[in-house]
Design an enzyme around this catalytic site. Sequence first.
Site, PDB file in Angstrom:
ATOM      1  N   TYR A  96      14.847  45.924   5.634  1.00  0.00           N
ATOM      2  CA  TYR A  96      16.084  46.102   6.410  1.00  0.00           C
ATOM      3  C   TYR A  96      17.294  46.056   5.472  1.00  0.00           C
ATOM      4  O   TYR A  96      18.177  46.921   5.532  1.00  0.00           O
ATOM      5  CB  TYR A  96      16.198  45.020   7.485  1.00  0.00           C
ATOM      6  CG  TYR A  96      17.437  45.149   8.344  1.00  0.00           C
ATOM      7  CD1 TYR A  96      17.592  46.211   9.239  1.00  0.00           C
ATOM      8  CD2 TYR A  96      18.482  44.218   8.260  1.00  0.00           C
ATOM      9  CE1 TYR A  96      18.736  46.338  10.021  1.00  0.00           C
ATOM     10  CE2 TYR A  96      19.620  44.334   9.042  1.00  0.00           C
ATOM     11  CZ  TYR A  96      19.741  45.392   9.922  1.00  0.00           C
ATOM     12  OH  TYR A  96      20.879  45.520  10.689  1.00  0.00           O
ATOM     13  N   SER A 116      25.812  46.237   7.236  1.00  0.00           N
ATOM     14  CA  SER A 116      25.517  44.886   7.725  1.00  0.00           C
ATOM     15  C   SER A 116      25.850  43.893   6.621  1.00  0.00           C
ATOM     16  O   SER A 116      25.963  44.275   5.448  1.00  0.00           O
ATOM     17  CB  SER A 116      24.013  44.799   8.035  1.00  0.00           C
ATOM     18  OG  SER A 116      23.631  43.475   8.322  1.00  0.00           O
TER      19      SER A 116
END
Length: 245
Positions: free
Chosen positions: A153, A140
């Site tokens: 995350y 990501s």
Amino acid sequence: MQNIENKVVVITGASSGLGEATARELSRNGAKLVLGARRLDRLEALAKDIGLDARAVVKTDVTRADDVKALVDRAIELHGRVDVIINNAGVMPQSTLERLRIDEWDQMIDVNIKGVLYGIAAVLPHMTRQKSGQVINVSSVAGHKVGTGGAVYSATKHAVRVISEGLRQEVKPYNIRTTIISPGAVDTELPNSVGEAATAAGIKQFYADMAIPADSFARCVVFAMSQPDNVDINEILYRPTAQAY
Ligand code: NDP
């Protein structure tokens, strides 16, 4: 499409979002798919839609190493080999650390890190024997930076990049390619995994303002897979044009 037709591709998290879009795109390009996720009904509907044998979808929880092995074993059973795994399953229940949402931290670590490791473990015996293969791991923009509410995350997505680079170096003797794909905001069900109300509202607004369609990711997969075997696309980082961070 060159170097995609007839390739045996395993995708985790294929029941929605990026995984589903990629399954559709690779199916159009003639790949032989084996798809995993927990929501079997969604996988079955997708299989029907793209004309995939019902045996090619497998109920898979990537937090269980045995499940991920069974998914890859299904590819071997049906096709005798595995050419690509896309370790895509992931969750993003963001919140600030002071909220102490420890169960969600555990879930992110289990799905986003251990799930990827279990995917690697499931394919490596086959790919090292075949002396070919490609491992595509989904990181990501959050694998490159961290913001408020994103500590855990981002840590998991940084871990995916580190594991991928370590793998890349180790598999040189086996002719295995390793690719990280790091998207920005893409329109999927991912924001639904945010449980903490204030954070969820902010993330949903951010996605509503700028997220781009999931076929953006599928095209990156096609690009990385369709290169000649001696070209290894190690990472693709992309964002919506409107995304500043
Ligand atoms: P979705 O929520 O639409 O899809 C997530 C997928 O992961 C679902 O198919 C879900 O299937 C699966 N999944 C979740 N937990 C598990 C589990 N324990 N076992 C197996 N499968 C699981 O979101 P995306 O498509 O966006 O997410 C795909 C990946 O892309 C994730 O790794 C995410 O972090 C990453 N990503 C997404 C971005 C975005 O903006 N959308 C940006 C950057 C990265 P099921 O619930 O049926 O098990």
